[in-house]
Motif scaffolding. Structure first.
Motif, short mmCIF file in Angstrom:
data_model
loop_
_atom_site.label_atom_id
_atom_site.label_comp_id
_atom_site.label_asym_id
_atom_site.label_seq_id
_atom_site.Cartn_x
_atom_site.Cartn_y
_atom_site.Cartn_z
N ARG A 199 37.47 17.77 49.49
CA ARG A 199 36.96 18.44 50.44
C ARG A 199 37.82 20.09 50.60
O ARG A 199 36.88 20.86 50.67
N PHE A 200 38.93 19.98 50.04
CA PHE A 200 39.38 21.49 49.87
C PHE A 200 39.86 22.09 48.51
O PHE A 200 40.50 22.98 48.35
N GLY A 201 39.82 21.23 47.56
CA GLY A 201 40.25 21.47 46.04
C GLY A 201 41.80 21.60 45.76
O GLY A 201 42.34 22.22 45.18
N ILE A 202 42.39 20.93 47.10
CA ILE A 202 43.94 21.20 46.86
C ILE A 202 44.36 19.85 45.93
O ILE A 202 44.54 18.60 46.17
N ALA A 203 44.69 19.90 44.45
CA ALA A 203 44.97 19.23 43.55
C ALA A 203 46.50 18.66 43.68
O ALA A 203 46.92 17.67 43.09
N HIS A 204 47.39 19.82 44.06
CA HIS A 204 48.75 19.62 44.08
C HIS A 204 49.33 19.53 45.68
O HIS A 204 49.26 20.31 46.28
N SER A 205 49.64 18.46 46.14
CA SER A 205 50.07 18.00 47.32
C SER A 205 51.13 17.14 47.27
O SER A 205 51.33 15.85 46.67
N SER A 206 52.54 17.50 48.04
CA SER A 206 53.55 16.51 48.02
C SER A 206 53.96 16.38 49.62
O SER A 206 53.85 17.10 50.50
N LEU A 207 53.87 14.84 49.78
CA LEU A 207 53.74 14.61 51.24
C LEU A 207 54.92 13.48 51.49
O LEU A 207 55.32 12.72 50.63
N GLU A 208 55.64 13.92 52.78
CA GLU A 208 56.75 13.11 52.90
C GLU A 208 56.44 12.13 54.10
O GLU A 208 55.74 12.77 55.16
N PHE A 209 56.52 10.99 54.30
CA PHE A 209 55.97 10.10 55.31
C PHE A 209 57.28 9.99 56.21
O PHE A 209 58.26 9.63 55.94
N GLU A 210 56.77 9.51 57.44
CA GLU A 210 57.66 9.04 58.61
C GLU A 210 56.88 8.25 59.40
O GLU A 210 55.78 8.31 59.69
N HIS A 211 57.86 7.18 59.97
CA HIS A 211 57.00 6.29 60.85
C HIS A 211 57.11 6.81 62.15
O HIS A 211 58.11 7.59 62.51
N GLU A 212 55.99 6.47 63.12
CA GLU A 212 55.86 7.32 64.32
C GLU A 212 56.93 6.78 65.25
O GLU A 212 57.24 7.61 66.18
N ASP A 213 57.44 5.71 65.10
CA ASP A 213 58.65 5.46 66.11
C ASP A 213 59.84 6.23 66.03
O ASP A 213 60.79 6.36 66.78
N CYS A 214 59.99 6.61 64.58
CA CYS A 214 61.52 7.53 64.39
C CYS A 214 60.92 8.59 63.66
O CYS A 214 61.49 9.06 62.42
N ALA A 215 60.05 9.47 64.16
CA ALA A 215 59.62 10.78 63.45
C ALA A 215 60.40 11.89 64.12
O ALA A 215 61.15 11.69 65.14
N HIS A 216 60.32 13.18 63.46
CA HIS A 216 60.83 14.27 63.78
C HIS A 216 60.44 14.74 65.23
O HIS A 216 59.06 14.71 65.55
N GLU A 217 61.29 15.06 66.13
CA GLU A 217 60.87 15.48 67.65
C GLU A 217 60.79 16.79 67.77
O GLU A 217 61.44 17.64 67.12
N ASP A 218 59.68 17.47 68.31
CA ASP A 218 59.36 18.81 68.80
C ASP A 218 59.24 19.78 67.20
O ASP A 218 59.98 20.68 67.20
N ALA A 219 58.81 18.87 66.22
CA ALA A 219 58.86 19.54 65.02
C ALA A 219 57.70 20.68 65.13
O ALA A 219 56.66 20.57 65.66
N ASP A 220 57.95 21.86 64.37
CA ASP A 220 56.99 23.03 64.23
C ASP A 220 55.94 22.31 63.27
O ASP A 220 56.09 21.65 62.30
N LEU A 221 54.79 23.07 63.59
CA LEU A 221 53.64 22.49 62.96
C LEU A 221 53.54 23.18 61.35
O LEU A 221 53.47 22.73 60.41
N TYR A 222 53.76 24.44 61.44
CA TYR A 222 53.98 25.25 60.07
C TYR A 222 55.46 25.38 59.90
O TYR A 222 56.31 25.53 60.90
N GLY A 223 55.84 25.81 58.43
CA GLY A 223 57.39 25.92 58.14
C GLY A 223 58.14 24.64 58.27
O GLY A 223 57.61 23.52 58.26
N HIS A 224 59.53 25.10 58.59
CA HIS A 224 60.25 23.58 58.37
C HIS A 224 61.24 23.61 59.82
O HIS A 224 62.56 23.12 59.65
#
Length: 296
Positions: free
Chosen positions: A260-285
């Motif tokens: 859909r977007f032509g993004i060939a290079h993507s690095s994904l880090e996965f988290e379980h919804e029960d123990c995900a980051h809280e109040d995390a910013d959408l952009y940045g880190h």
């Protein structure tokens, strides 16, 4: 491309010599504009060769950004030239020197022919490359500047209007500055790791959130590795079902990003919804209250 480089190079020398001999600053302004085009052609040619080099331990992203750096140098030089020509033109408006009109008209005519030929040579190549398209537009603008120089030379021959030469110089300089300032933003944005201007970031995020097995995404980074290569890395919060089928969920996200977007290079880090980051910013880190969970 090599024909265009040689033609612009010889024309630049001829116009600078002619400009000095005839006392025409407009000819020198046109010569500098042509020189910038020749520099662009050389840079594009050299940068393309360097950009093809594979990634190594010193440049782990590869050498593709050399074209962006080269473009930034080229536009910066154009801006300096533009301001210098306005200063010189202004000084000559106050005390216009004598100008040899015939030399201006003849060299302006030669420049018009070369600029038109170069524009025709780059026209067929400009559809697939932003870099070459910029060159094509520059050559087209050069042809128009040459027409202005010919008109100026003709007015000097017919009416001895000496102020026309510096006036045309200032006009060409303003146009050079307009081109440089409108185009320099692209290379700066890329080097600042900005998101691609033609990519809808919200649409990318909504698409990922809508993928089966995905609860949410955060810590999104979108940037251009090179002119035509978009990269993404982010944290993906998975539902319990998504976590159980983590490999198939990952494949779905990556395939969708590519298709859909032509993004060939993507690095994904996965988290379980029960123990995900809280109040995390959408952009940045950044996070307000970080709770580190399991990642994959």
């Amino acid at each position: 491309m090599s024909v265009a480089i040689w033609a612009n190079g010889l024309l630049t020398v001829a116009q600078i010599v002619g400009g000095i001999l005839s006392g025409s600053l407009a000819l020198i302004a046109d010569a500098l504009h042509n020189f910038s085009d020749m520099a662009s052609l050389v840079i594009a040619f050299a940068a393309r060769k360097i950009a093809r080099r594979p990634a190594d331990e010193r440049m782990t992203f590869g050498y593709g950004r050399i074209e962006i750096v080269a473009a930034l140098i080229n536009y910066t030089t154009l801006i300096l030239i533009g301001f210098y020509l306005i200063y010189e033109g202004g000084m000559r408006m106050i005390d216009p020197p004598e100008v040899q009109g015939w030399t201006v008209v003849i060299l302006g005519g030669v420049a018009l022919v070369v600029d038109t030929l170069t524009a025709l040579l780059t026209y067929s190549m400009q559809k697939g490359s932003v870099n070459i398209r910029a060159l094509f537009l520059h050559n087209l603008s050069d042809a128009l500047a040459s027409v202005a120089v010919i008109v100026g030379g003709s007015l000097i021959i017919l009416y001895d209007l000496r102020w026309v030469d510096p006036a045309i110089t200032i006009g060409i300089a303003l146009y050079i500055l307009y081109l440089a300032f409108t185009e320099i933003g692209g290379p700066i944005r890329t080097l600042m790791l900005g998101s691609p201007p033609d990519l809808d970031c919200e649409s990318v995020i909504d698409t990922m959130r809508g993928t089966e097995g995905v609860a949410d995404v955060h810590h999104v980074h979108l940037w251009q590795m090179q002119e035509h290569q978009v990269a993404l890395d982010c944290h993906v919060v998975l539902t319990g079902k998504g976590w159980e089928n983590i490999e198939s969920t990952k494949k779905r996200i990556k395939d969708t990003l590519q298709d859909r977007f032509g993004i060939a290079h993507s690095s994904l880090e996965f988290e379980h919804e029960d123990c995900a980051h809280e109040d995390a910013d959408l952009y940045g880190h950044g996070t307000a209250n970080e709770h580190v969970g399991h990642s994959h």
